[in-house]
Write a protein that holds these residues in place. Structure first.
Motif, PDB file in Angstrom:
ATOM      1  N   ARG A  70       0.851  -1.117  -0.009  1.00 24.91           N
ATOM      2  CA  ARG A  70      -0.022   0.073   0.195  1.00 24.91           C
ATOM      3  C   ARG A  70       0.982   1.325  -0.040  1.00 24.91           C
ATOM      4  NH1 ARG A  70      -4.949   0.932   1.436  1.00 24.91           N
ATOM      5  NH2 ARG A  70      -4.467   2.433   2.903  1.00 24.91           N
ATOM      6  N   ALA A  83      -5.576   8.614  -1.371  1.00 25.92           N
ATOM      7  CA  ALA A  83      -5.625   7.248  -0.578  1.00 25.92           C
ATOM      8  C   ALA A  83      -5.696   7.853   0.918  1.00 25.92           C
ATOM      9  CB  ALA A  83      -4.542   6.407  -0.569  1.00 25.92           C
ATOM     10  N   ILE A  84      -6.683   7.371   1.659  1.00 23.80           N
ATOM     11  CA  ILE A  84      -6.571   7.423   3.188  1.00 23.80           C
ATOM     12  C   ILE A  84      -5.983   6.429   3.891  1.00 23.80           C
ATOM     13  CG2 ILE A  84      -8.484   7.534   5.243  1.00 23.80           C
ATOM     14  CD1 ILE A  84     -10.720   8.011   3.096  1.00 23.80           C
ATOM     15  N   PRO A  85      -4.966   7.238   4.849  1.00 27.33           N
ATOM     16  CA  PRO A  85      -3.980   6.447   5.585  1.00 27.33           C
ATOM     17  C   PRO A  85      -4.769   5.521   6.632  1.00 27.33           C
ATOM     18  CG  PRO A  85      -2.892   8.745   5.266  1.00 27.33           C
ATOM     19  CD  PRO A  85      -4.597   8.674   4.773  1.00 27.33           C
ATOM     20  N   LYS A  86      -4.306   4.339   6.836  1.00 26.85           N
ATOM     21  CA  LYS A  86      -4.875   3.594   7.788  1.00 26.85           C
ATOM     22  C   LYS A  86      -3.986   3.029   8.994  1.00 26.85           C
ATOM     23  CE  LYS A  86      -7.730   0.950   4.224  1.00 26.85           C
ATOM     24  NZ  LYS A  86      -8.267  -0.355   3.439  1.00 26.85           N
ATOM     25  N   HIS A  87      -2.628   3.845   8.753  1.00 32.83           N
ATOM     26  CA  HIS A  87      -1.817   3.224   9.707  1.00 32.83           C
ATOM     27  C   HIS A  87      -0.966   4.187  10.036  1.00 32.83           C
ATOM     28  CE1 HIS A  87       1.877   0.732  11.243  1.00 32.83           C
ATOM     29  NE2 HIS A  87       0.935  -0.115  11.535  1.00 32.83           N
ATOM     30  N   GLU A  90       1.516   4.694   7.096  1.00 40.59           N
ATOM     31  CA  GLU A  90       1.203   5.505   5.917  1.00 40.59           C
ATOM     32  C   GLU A  90       0.972   6.742   6.228  1.00 40.59           C
ATOM     33  OE1 GLU A  90      -1.393   1.546   4.446  1.00 40.59           O
ATOM     34  OE2 GLU A  90      -2.597   3.265   5.032  1.00 40.59           O
ATOM     35  N   ARG A  91       0.441   7.168   7.463  1.00 41.52           N
ATOM     36  CA  ARG A  91       0.051   8.608   7.556  1.00 41.52           C
ATOM     37  C   ARG A  91       1.491   9.365   7.591  1.00 41.52           C
ATOM     38  NH1 ARG A  91      -3.233   7.801  11.145  1.00 41.52           N
ATOM     39  NH2 ARG A  91      -1.931   7.769  13.135  1.00 41.52           N
TER      40      ARG A  91
END
Length: 301
Positions: A70, A83-87, A90-91
């Motif tokens: 990802r 895309a929306i960070p999930k972790h 990622e953020r």
């Protein structure tokens, strides 16, 4: 952003000494540039520390792949990412990308994205070896270790700090690729010697060059470390020849203009300083304080 709590406890993080390392690597950088470099290193270390306590501890290759696959969503070469960070991984990467890229060329963004993905994929390769109980041979290990160490991430960061880019004709040339290999090997070989006790004896790591050499040559860990030290000295000689002889000759053959030569020189200056700084940091940081194989005890008076 919650990055560090998922990756390390405060003592473990403090032992890295990352602020000192960053300042030594880029002593001439402006404050904003220095913090950007520090945050990128923090992200890389967080990912590196996350693997032993989660994916490697649980032998969870599928989970590791899902995380790594990802990451490209947050490093768009063209346009912006929705895309929306999930972790936190990622953020933090999404934040870094928006700060690193506004003034960079499309080639730089592509190179940095590929380098980050190679670094992250290298963590998965190490996990694959661990899951299979496989110690790679030296040829495979050297090539893959350059990626898992983040050698080309370091090059792209050097370009960012220098406000320059290595001309494409130079970057793709054999001498410069050889220089990059030697530059990265000088760091990884020493790092593996200093990290052996923690990685192999405490984290069950199978991807460490001391272990690789000891198994391949059927010799002791101490002897393997001694051989690696000799190999590193040879790589230093090669690096100096590439930088001082082969690259200038390449510039003449390519008839580089003054601007291209200045940009190359600026990046090489940052790389040289970075190399010296990492050597000192790996020697004195608390993270690497455990006795390394091949160390000669200091006699007491």
């Amino acid at each position: 952003m919650g990055l560090l709590p998922v990756a390390a406890d405060p003592d473990e993080w403090a032992a890295i000494g990352l602020a000192d390392c960053t300042a030594w690597c880029y002593p001439g950088a402006a404050e904003d540039e220095l913090f950007l470099a520090y945050h990128l290193y923090a992200w890389m270390f967080a990912l590196d520390l996350l693997f032993p306590r989660t994916f490697k501890a649980e032998r969870d290759l599928a989970g590791a792949r899902a995380l790594v696959d990802r990451l490209s969503l947050f490093m768009p070469v063209d346009g912006i990412s929705y895309a929306i960070p999930k972790h936190p991984i990622e953020r933090s990467l999404a934040d870094l990308w928006t700060r690193m890229t506004p003034t960079r060329s499309r080639d730089w963004k592509r190179n940095m994205r590929n380098a980050v993905l190679e670094y992250a994929d290298g963590q998965c390769w190490e996990l694959e070896c661990m899951c299979g109980g496989r110690v790679p041979d030296p040829a495979e290990y050297l090539v893959r270790r350059r990626g898992s160490f983040g050698g080309y991430v370091g090059l792209s960061l050097a370009e960012h700090v220098a406000a320059a880019e290595v001309p494409a004709r130079v970057r793709l040339s054999r001498p410069f690729r050889a220089l990059m290999d030697a530059w990265t090997d000088l760091q990884t070989l020493y790092n593996d010697v200093r990290s052996y006790r923690r990685e192999v004896e405490h984290e069950d790591e199978t991807c460490n060059f001391v272990l690789v050499y000891a198994r391949f040559l059927d010799t002791s860990v101490d002897e393997a470390a001694t051989l690696i030290t000799r190999l590193r000295a040879a790589r230093q000689t090669e690096y100096e020849d590439l930088e001082n002889v082969q690259l200038p000759a390449l510039c003449e053959r390519l008839q580089l203009n003054g601007s291209d030569r200045e940009q190359l020189a600026a990046v090489l200056d940052v790389m040289r300083c970075h190399l010296a700084a990492v050597d000192v940091w790996t020697t004195i940081a608390e993270r690497y304080r455990a006795p390394a194989p091949g160390d000669v005890p200091t006699p007491r008076p």
